[in-house]
Design a protein around this motif. Structure first.
Motif, PDB file in Angstrom:
ATOM      1  N   CYS A   1       0.767  -1.142   0.239  1.00  0.00           N
ATOM      2  CA  CYS A   1      -0.205   0.010  -0.033  1.00  0.00           C
ATOM      3  C   CYS A   1       0.895   1.104   0.101  1.00  0.00           C
ATOM      4  CB  CYS A   1      -0.934  -0.008   1.226  1.00  0.00           C
ATOM      5  SG  CYS A   1      -2.119   1.392   1.305  1.00  0.00           S
ATOM      6  N   ALA A   2       1.978   1.260   0.671  1.00  0.00           N
ATOM      7  CA  ALA A   2       2.823   2.212   1.075  1.00  0.00           C
ATOM      8  C   ALA A   2       3.441   2.683  -0.478  1.00  0.00           C
ATOM      9  CB  ALA A   2       3.750   2.176   1.882  1.00  0.00           C
ATOM     10  N   ILE A   3       3.942   1.613  -1.139  1.00  0.00           N
ATOM     11  CA  ILE A   3       4.721   1.761  -2.448  1.00  0.00           C
ATOM     12  C   ILE A   3       3.790   2.374  -3.580  1.00  0.00           C
ATOM     13  CG2 ILE A   3       5.186   0.173  -4.557  1.00  0.00           C
ATOM     14  CD1 ILE A   3       6.584  -1.674  -2.426  1.00  0.00           C
ATOM     15  N   LEU A   4       2.455   1.974  -3.589  1.00  0.00           N
ATOM     16  CA  LEU A   4       1.425   2.530  -4.266  1.00  0.00           C
ATOM     17  C   LEU A   4       1.225   4.162  -3.833  1.00  0.00           C
ATOM     18  CD1 LEU A   4      -1.344   0.047  -4.644  1.00  0.00           C
ATOM     19  CD2 LEU A   4       0.499   0.466  -6.389  1.00  0.00           C
ATOM     20  N   THR A   5       1.012   4.373  -2.445  1.00  0.00           N
ATOM     21  CA  THR A   5       0.971   5.833  -2.151  1.00  0.00           C
ATOM     22  C   THR A   5       2.228   6.716  -2.650  1.00  0.00           C
ATOM     23  OG1 THR A   5      -0.270   4.992  -0.202  1.00  0.00           O
ATOM     24  CG2 THR A   5       0.605   7.187  -0.085  1.00  0.00           C
ATOM     25  N   TYR A   6       3.124   6.276  -2.372  1.00  0.00           N
ATOM     26  CA  TYR A   6       4.515   7.234  -2.882  1.00  0.00           C
ATOM     27  C   TYR A   6       4.831   7.045  -4.324  1.00  0.00           C
ATOM     28  CZ  TYR A   6       5.079   7.640   2.106  1.00  0.00           C
ATOM     29  OH  TYR A   6       4.997   7.986   3.367  1.00  0.00           O
ATOM     30  N   ARG A   7       4.176   6.102  -5.036  1.00  0.00           N
ATOM     31  CA  ARG A   7       4.441   5.920  -6.313  1.00  0.00           C
ATOM     32  C   ARG A   7       3.369   7.270  -7.101  1.00  0.00           C
ATOM     33  NH1 ARG A   7       5.839   3.845 -11.659  1.00  0.00           N
ATOM     34  NH2 ARG A   7       4.778   5.721 -12.768  1.00  0.00           N
ATOM     35  N   LYS A   8       2.333   7.343  -6.407  1.00  0.00           N
ATOM     36  CA  LYS A   8       1.214   8.380  -6.849  1.00  0.00           C
ATOM     37  C   LYS A   8       1.874   9.624  -6.570  1.00  0.00           C
ATOM     38  CE  LYS A   8      -3.097   5.948  -5.530  1.00  0.00           C
ATOM     39  NZ  LYS A   8      -3.864   5.790  -4.676  1.00  0.00           N
ATOM     40  N   LEU A   9       2.667   9.925  -5.264  1.00  0.00           N
ATOM     41  CA  LEU A   9       2.938  11.304  -4.895  1.00  0.00           C
ATOM     42  C   LEU A   9       4.080  11.524  -5.832  1.00  0.00           C
ATOM     43  CD1 LEU A   9       2.639  13.529  -2.862  1.00  0.00           C
ATOM     44  CD2 LEU A   9       4.013  12.078  -1.352  1.00  0.00           C
ATOM     45  N   VAL A  10       5.006  10.470  -6.244  1.00  0.00           N
ATOM     46  CA  VAL A  10       6.050  10.824  -6.858  1.00  0.00           C
ATOM     47  C   VAL A  10       5.514  11.538  -8.331  1.00  0.00           C
ATOM     48  CG1 VAL A  10       7.789   9.784  -8.522  1.00  0.00           C
ATOM     49  CG2 VAL A  10       7.919   9.209  -6.171  1.00  0.00           C
ATOM     50  N   ASP A  11       4.438  10.810  -8.834  1.00  0.00           N
ATOM     51  CA  ASP A  11       3.964  11.399 -10.178  1.00  0.00           C
ATOM     52  C   ASP A  11       3.262  12.635  -9.965  1.00  0.00           C
ATOM     53  OD1 ASP A  11       4.930   9.007 -11.148  1.00  0.00           O
ATOM     54  OD2 ASP A  11       2.703   8.073 -11.221  1.00  0.00           O
TER      55      ASP A  11
END
Ligand code: FE
Ligand code: FE
Ligand code: MG
Length: 163
Positions: free
Chosen positions: A114-124
């Motif tokens: 879940c954290a990976i998806l959260t930060y992937r979105k924030l990076v984008d």
């Protein structure tokens, strides 16, 4: 709060602060899930699992610190009440009520995914719009990717024991 530092953010700062407080709340819950998991965990390879859980707990606390600093820089306030962490959190909390090593590892793997998806979105979201938050999100994402792999390797080691 630095006026020029905020002026160069090419995003709605209020919306961004909401996302950052969500991630901040996730990090505190992740910290506690690892910390308490390390206390209660039972089963084979317990020592190796405890060492990894404690290392990750320290990383999650450091992530909370990075996010709090950025929230304050942007003129916001990090969530001040623990009871509000649940309201803001995107990834939530999984209590290690079954302390068996494999179960605890699986709960934490779910949290990392879940954290990976959260930060992937924030990076984008921040790419080309807010380089400072982008850099923080990228650093945290690298850690979360490493966390998932560390935990999955421990599960693989347990599987070689027939678990
Ligand atoms: Fe984290
Ligand atoms: Fe993590
Ligand atoms: Mg590790």
């Amino acid at each position: 709060m630095g006026t020029k530092g905020i002026e160069i953010v090419d995003l709605n700062v209020g919306d961004l602060l909401g996302i950052l407080n969500g991630a901040f709340s996730d990090e505190w819950l992740a910290y506690y899930q690892y910390w308490i998991g390390a206390k209660v965990v039972k089963g084979p390879m317990k020592e190796a699992v405890i060492a990894e859980l404690l290392q990750h707990a320290g990383d999650e606390l450091r992530h909370a610190d990075m996010l709090a600093m950025r929230i304050i820089q942007l003129g916001g306030t990090p969530v001040t009440k623990p009871e509000e962490w649940y309201k803001h959190s995107g990834c939530g909390y999984d209590a290690p009520d079954d302390p068996f090593v494999k179960k605890v590892l699986e709960q934490n793997i779910k949290g990392e995914q879940c954290a990976i998806l959260t930060y992937r979105k924030l990076v984008d979201l921040t790419a080309g719009k807010d380089p400072v938050t982008h850099n923080i999100a990228l650093q945290i994402l690298q850690d979360e990717v490493e966390h998932e792999e560390d935990l999955q390797e421990l599960v693989e080691d347990l599987q070689t024991l027939g678990l």
